[in-house]
Design a protein around this motif. Structure first.
Motif, PDB file in Angstrom:
ATOM      1  N   SER A 129       0.818  -1.209   0.000  1.00 18.91           N
ATOM      2  CA  SER A 129       0.000   0.000   0.000  1.00 18.91           C
ATOM      3  C   SER A 129       0.856   1.265   0.000  1.00 18.91           C
ATOM      4  CB  SER A 129      -0.936  -0.007   1.205  1.00 18.91           C
ATOM      5  OG  SER A 129      -1.761   1.138   1.219  1.00 18.91           O
ATOM      6  N   ARG A 130       1.928   1.291   0.771  1.00 21.84           N
ATOM      7  CA  ARG A 130       2.781   2.484   0.839  1.00 21.84           C
ATOM      8  C   ARG A 130       3.422   2.773  -0.512  1.00 21.84           C
ATOM      9  NH1 ARG A 130       4.372   3.918   6.287  1.00 21.84           N
ATOM     10  NH2 ARG A 130       3.086   2.725   7.732  1.00 21.84           N
ATOM     11  N   ASP A 131       3.842   1.717  -1.209  1.00 22.10           N
ATOM     12  CA  ASP A 131       4.420   1.900  -2.542  1.00 22.10           C
ATOM     13  C   ASP A 131       3.372   2.435  -3.515  1.00 22.10           C
ATOM     14  OD1 ASP A 131       6.823   0.913  -1.596  1.00 22.10           O
ATOM     15  OD2 ASP A 131       6.430  -1.132  -2.281  1.00 22.10           O
ATOM     16  N   LEU A 132       2.149   1.928  -3.404  1.00 24.38           N
ATOM     17  CA  LEU A 132       1.083   2.367  -4.306  1.00 24.38           C
ATOM     18  C   LEU A 132       0.705   3.819  -4.062  1.00 24.38           C
ATOM     19  CD1 LEU A 132      -1.223  -0.787  -4.192  1.00 24.38           C
ATOM     20  CD2 LEU A 132       0.466  -0.182  -5.942  1.00 24.38           C
ATOM     21  N   VAL A 133       0.675   4.242  -2.798  1.00 31.81           N
ATOM     22  CA  VAL A 133       0.391   5.647  -2.469  1.00 31.81           C
ATOM     23  C   VAL A 133       1.446   6.546  -3.092  1.00 31.81           C
ATOM     24  CG1 VAL A 133       0.326   7.321  -0.588  1.00 31.81           C
ATOM     25  CG2 VAL A 133      -0.924   5.172  -0.386  1.00 31.81           C
ATOM     26  N   ARG A 134       2.692   6.138  -2.993  1.00 35.68           N
ATOM     27  CA  ARG A 134       3.783   6.924  -3.575  1.00 35.68           C
ATOM     28  C   ARG A 134       3.627   7.041  -5.092  1.00 35.68           C
ATOM     29  NH1 ARG A 134       8.621   3.434  -3.500  1.00 35.68           N
ATOM     30  NH2 ARG A 134       7.497   2.656  -5.344  1.00 35.68           N
ATOM     31  N   ASP A 135       3.365   5.918  -5.770  1.00 37.76           N
ATOM     32  CA  ASP A 135       3.236   5.940  -7.226  1.00 37.76           C
ATOM     33  C   ASP A 135       2.011   6.724  -7.671  1.00 37.76           C
ATOM     34  OD1 ASP A 135       5.517   4.439  -7.379  1.00 37.76           O
ATOM     35  OD2 ASP A 135       4.498   2.535  -7.801  1.00 37.76           O
ATOM     36  N   LEU A 136       0.934   6.625  -6.914  1.00 40.09           N
ATOM     37  CA  LEU A 136      -0.282   7.380  -7.243  1.00 40.09           C
ATOM     38  C   LEU A 136      -0.033   8.874  -7.107  1.00 40.09           C
ATOM     39  CD1 LEU A 136      -3.262   7.004  -8.024  1.00 40.09           C
ATOM     40  CD2 LEU A 136      -3.811   6.924  -5.586  1.00 40.09           C
ATOM     41  N   THR A 137       0.646   9.278  -6.055  1.00 39.64           N
ATOM     42  CA  THR A 137       0.956  10.692  -5.840  1.00 39.64           C
ATOM     43  C   THR A 137       1.846  11.233  -6.953  1.00 39.64           C
ATOM     44  OG1 THR A 137       0.788  10.369  -3.446  1.00 39.64           O
ATOM     45  CG2 THR A 137       1.939  12.341  -4.202  1.00 39.64           C
ATOM     46  N   LEU A 141       0.039   6.153 -11.506  1.00 36.70           N
ATOM     47  CA  LEU A 141      -1.172   5.342 -11.503  1.00 36.70           C
ATOM     48  C   LEU A 141      -2.386   6.257 -11.618  1.00 36.70           C
ATOM     49  CD1 LEU A 141      -0.348   2.941  -8.511  1.00 36.70           C
ATOM     50  CD2 LEU A 141      -0.248   2.358 -10.946  1.00 36.70           C
ATOM     51  N   ASP A 142      -3.478   5.721 -12.142  1.00 35.78           N
ATOM     52  CA  ASP A 142      -4.748   6.461 -12.189  1.00 35.78           C
ATOM     53  C   ASP A 142      -5.578   6.198 -10.942  1.00 35.78           C
ATOM     54  OD1 ASP A 142      -4.297   7.426 -14.908  1.00 35.78           O
ATOM     55  OD2 ASP A 142      -4.660   5.346 -15.515  1.00 35.78           O
ATOM     56  N   LEU A 143      -5.595   4.951 -10.519  1.00 43.84           N
ATOM     57  CA  LEU A 143      -6.366   4.516  -9.356  1.00 43.84           C
ATOM     58  C   LEU A 143      -5.524   3.526  -8.573  1.00 43.84           C
ATOM     59  CD1 LEU A 143      -9.754   3.713 -11.137  1.00 43.84           C
ATOM     60  CD2 LEU A 143      -9.422   5.596  -9.520  1.00 43.84           C
ATOM     61  N   ALA A 144      -5.782   3.434  -7.284  1.00 44.89           N
ATOM     62  CA  ALA A 144      -5.089   2.426  -6.485  1.00 44.89           C
ATOM     63  C   ALA A 144      -5.985   1.971  -5.346  1.00 44.89           C
ATOM     64  CB  ALA A 144      -3.775   2.973  -5.934  1.00 44.89           C
ATOM     65  N   LEU A 145      -5.939   0.696  -5.070  1.00 44.63           N
ATOM     66  CA  LEU A 145      -6.622   0.114  -3.919  1.00 44.63           C
ATOM     67  C   LEU A 145      -5.612   0.069  -2.781  1.00 44.63           C
ATOM     68  CD1 LEU A 145      -8.441  -2.654  -5.922  1.00 44.63           C
ATOM     69  CD2 LEU A 145      -9.584  -0.862  -4.623  1.00 44.63           C
ATOM     70  N   VAL A 146      -5.812   0.921  -1.780  1.00 43.72           N
ATOM     71  CA  VAL A 146      -4.813   1.124  -0.733  1.00 43.72           C
ATOM     72  C   VAL A 146      -5.438   0.873   0.639  1.00 43.72           C
ATOM     73  CG1 VAL A 146      -3.514   2.768  -2.113  1.00 43.72           C
ATOM     74  CG2 VAL A 146      -5.331   3.593  -0.601  1.00 43.72           C
ATOM     75  N   ILE A 147      -4.567   0.856   1.649  1.00 37.90           N
ATOM     76  CA  ILE A 147      -4.998   0.579   3.010  1.00 37.90           C
ATOM     77  C   ILE A 147      -5.078   1.889   3.794  1.00 37.90           C
ATOM     78  CG2 ILE A 147      -4.542  -0.769   5.093  1.00 37.90           C
ATOM     79  CD1 ILE A 147      -5.037  -2.381   2.478  1.00 37.90           C
ATOM     80  N   LEU A 148      -6.180   2.064   4.519  1.00 36.80           N
ATOM     81  CA  LEU A 148      -6.356   3.232   5.384  1.00 36.80           C
ATOM     82  C   LEU A 148      -5.931   2.903   6.808  1.00 36.80           C
ATOM     83  CD1 LEU A 148      -9.844   4.562   4.198  1.00 36.80           C
ATOM     84  CD2 LEU A 148      -7.565   5.278   3.442  1.00 36.80           C
ATOM     85  N   PRO A 149      -5.412   3.912   7.531  1.00 41.33           N
ATOM     86  CA  PRO A 149      -5.177   5.296   7.103  1.00 41.33           C
ATOM     87  C   PRO A 149      -3.933   5.402   6.227  1.00 41.33           C
ATOM     88  CG  PRO A 149      -4.402   5.003   9.342  1.00 41.33           C
ATOM     89  CD  PRO A 149      -5.061   3.702   8.962  1.00 41.33           C
ATOM     90  N   LEU A 150      -3.909   6.435   5.377  1.00 43.79           N
ATOM     91  CA  LEU A 150      -2.757   6.650   4.507  1.00 43.79           C
ATOM     92  C   LEU A 150      -1.585   7.198   5.306  1.00 43.79           C
ATOM     93  CD1 LEU A 150      -4.500   8.348   1.442  1.00 43.79           C
ATOM     94  CD2 LEU A 150      -4.021   5.918   1.794  1.00 43.79           C
ATOM     95  N   PRO A 151      -0.365   6.814   4.922  1.00 34.99           N
ATOM     96  CA  PRO A 151       0.810   7.362   5.612  1.00 34.99           C
ATOM     97  C   PRO A 151       1.012   8.831   5.254  1.00 34.99           C
ATOM     98  CG  PRO A 151       1.481   6.021   3.736  1.00 34.99           C
ATOM     99  CD  PRO A 151      -0.006   5.849   3.871  1.00 34.99           C
ATOM    100  N   ALA A 299      -9.446   1.128   0.547  1.00 33.68           N
ATOM    101  CA  ALA A 299     -10.085   2.265  -0.124  1.00 33.68           C
ATOM    102  C   ALA A 299      -9.601   2.360  -1.560  1.00 33.68           C
ATOM    103  CB  ALA A 299      -9.771   3.567   0.617  1.00 33.68           C
ATOM    104  N   LEU A 300     -10.453   2.905  -2.400  1.00 38.42           N
ATOM    105  CA  LEU A 300     -10.068   3.237  -3.766  1.00 38.42           C
ATOM    106  C   LEU A 300      -9.619   4.694  -3.761  1.00 38.42           C
ATOM    107  CD1 LEU A 300      -9.962   2.207  -6.724  1.00 38.42           C
ATOM    108  CD2 LEU A 300     -12.223   3.225  -7.033  1.00 38.42           C
ATOM    109  N   ALA A 301      -8.411   4.948  -4.242  1.00 38.34           N
ATOM    110  CA  ALA A 301      -7.825   6.288  -4.149  1.00 38.34           C
ATOM    111  C   ALA A 301      -7.422   6.809  -5.516  1.00 38.34           C
ATOM    112  CB  ALA A 301      -6.601   6.268  -3.223  1.00 38.34           C
ATOM    113  N   HIS A 302      -7.471   8.141  -5.634  1.00 39.32           N
ATOM    114  CA  HIS A 302      -6.932   8.822  -6.814  1.00 39.32           C
ATOM    115  C   HIS A 302      -6.482  10.216  -6.394  1.00 39.32           C
ATOM    116  CE1 HIS A 302     -10.434  11.512  -7.445  1.00 39.32           C
ATOM    117  NE2 HIS A 302     -11.140  10.495  -6.990  1.00 39.32           N
TER     118      HIS A 302
END
Length: 346
Positions: A129-137, A141-151, A299-302
Motif C-alpha cells: 500500500s505504501r508503494d502504491l500511495v507513492r506511485d499514485l501521488t 497510476l490512475d487509481l489504487a486500492l490502498v490501506i487506510l489510514p494513509l501514511p 479504499a479506492l484512491a486517486h
C-alpha cells in the motif's frame, strides 16, 4: 523546457547511461546529449555527474526526476482523455492493488470490465500500500486500492470500499498454534515471524502492534512478497500476519484471528477482547467463543488535483457495482465485507 527534453532526462536517469537511453528512445546519442545540455542550460544547473564514466544524478537532478515523471504522466493522461471524448472505445487504466486483492477478487472485476470495454488497456501494478500511495501521488497510476489510514498526508481522495480480516497464517499440520479460537498480540512474542519487505503496510502494522505490546518481533526471514511469505510459512519457517482472503485455495495453511488483548472476569466467565484495529470498540465474548480478528480498511484512491479519465471512472463504477452485487449475493471471499460507503450508492 520541452517535453522531449524531460523524456530524455528521465530515460537517462533510469538507466544511468546515455548510450543505452538513446537506444531505448531510438534516437542518436549525440542528439540526446544535446537536448540534455540544453535542458541543463535552461535550468541553470547540472543534472548529471559524469565522473569516470559513472552517471549519477546531482541534487538538482534528484529534485527534478519525480517532477519530470509526474509532468510526463499528466501529459499522457491528458492525451488519453481527449482521445476518449469519442467514447470508451480506446483508453487506458493504470491500477495499483495490493497482492491480497490481486490474488482474490480483482480478477473477476478485471474480467467484467474487459468484457464491457474491450478497447481499454488495463495495466495493473501489484505492490504494498505504501508503494502504491507513492506511485499514485507521482502520477504513475490512475487509481489504487490502498490501506487506510494513509501514511502522511498525501494529496489523494479516498473512498472506503472493503473491510478485510487479518489472521495469523501457520502450517495446517501437525497441530494448531493455540487452543483458543484466536491469538493475542502477546502470543507472537518469541515466535519466529515471516515478514514482508519494506513498503507493505502489513509489515508496519505487525511491528507496530508488537512494539505497543512491549516487545520486538523476532524474524525468521524477512523481505518477501505475498506469495513468497505464504510459501515460507507453509515450509515451516515461521508464522505471518496476512489477509484472510489469501489463504483460499491453500490447504497447507490455517488462519487464526488476531486480537490485541483480553481481560477475563472470573465471576462471569466473560472475556472483553480488544481488537487490534485502531479505534475498535472492546466487545465482551463468552469463554471459548472467538474474539474479533484484526481488520483493515481498503479504499479506492486517486489524486485530488487530477480529474479521473472516462476510462478510470468507468472502472470505478464497475468495481463498486461488482462489490455491491457480490455482497448482496453472498459471494465475497471469506473474511471480506463491502462497506456502507459504496452500498449506499446503490
Amino acid at each position: 523546457m520541452q517535453l522531449q527534453q524531460l523524456a530524455y532526462f528521465v530515460a537517462v536517469a533510469e538507466v544511468r547511461h546515455f548510450t543505452q537511453a538513446a537506444e531505448i528512445l531510438r534516437v542518436a546519442q549525440p542528439s540526446l546529449s544535446k537536448q540534455i545540455r540544453a535542458l541543463e542550460a535552461e535550468l541553470g544547473a547540472s543534472l548529471f555527474s559524469r565522473a569516470r564514466g559513472n552517471i549519477t544524478l546531482t541534487p538538482a537532478g534528484e529534485a527534478l526526476l519525480p517532477l519530470a515523471k509526474r509532468i510526463l504522466a499528466d501529459v499522457d493522461t491528458a492525451r488519453l482523455e481527449v482521445q476518449e471524448l469519442a467514447g470508451l472505445r480506446r483508453g487506458r487504466v493504470r491500477l495499483g492493488a495490493t497482492p491480497s486483492l490481486c490474488a482474490g477478487l480483482l480478477g473477476d472485476v478485471l474480467r467484467r470490465f474487459h468484457d464491457t470495454y474491450p478497447g481499454i488497456r488495463l495495466i495493473v501494478e501489484e505492490g504494498g500500500s505504501r508503494d502504491l500511495v507513492r506511485d499514485l501521488t507521482r502520477g504513475l497510476l490512475d487509481l489504487a486500492l490502498v490501506i487506510l489510514p494513509l501514511p502522511g498526508d498525501p494529496p489523494l481522495e479516498t473512498t472506503s470500499i472493503l473491510r478485510e480480516n487479518l489472521v495469523v497464517a501457520s502450517p495446517a499440520e501437525p497441530s494448531q498454534i493455540t487452543r483458543r479460537p484466536y491469538l493475542r498480540i502477546e502470543d507472537l512474542r518469541n515466535r519466529p515471524l515471516v515478514m514482508f519487505r519494506s513498503g507493505y503496510d502489513l509489515r508496519e502494522a505487525t511491528i507496530g502492534a508488537c512494539r505497543a505490546a512491549g516487545f520486538e518481533p523476532r524474524f525468521a526471514v524477512e523481505g518477501g512478497e505475498m506469495d513468497a511469505v505464504l510459501r515460507f510459512v507453509e515450509a515451516g519457517l515461521g508464522i505471518a500476519v496476512v489477509p484472510s482472503m489469501v489463504l483460499a485455495g491453500r490447504p497447507g495453511l490455517r488462519g487464526t484471528p488476531l486480537v490485541l488483548a483480553e481481560e477475563h472476569d472470573p465471576a462471569t466467565g466473560v472475556r472483553t477482547v480488544r481488537p487490534t484495529e485502531p479505534g475498535g470498540r472492546a466487545r465482551p465474548v463468552r469463554r471459548g467463543s472467538p474474539g474479533p480478528g484484526l481488520q483493515r480498511t481498503i479504499a479506492l484512491a486517486h489524486r485530488k488535483d487530477v480529474d479521473l479519465t472516462h476510462a478510470a471512472r468507468a472502472f470505478q463504477e464497475t468495481l463498486e457495482t461488482y462489490l455491491v452485487e457480490a455482497a448482496l449475493g453472498g459471494s465475497l471471499p471469506a473474511g471480506v465485507e463491502a462497506l456502507g460507503t459504496i452500498m449506499g450508492k446503490r
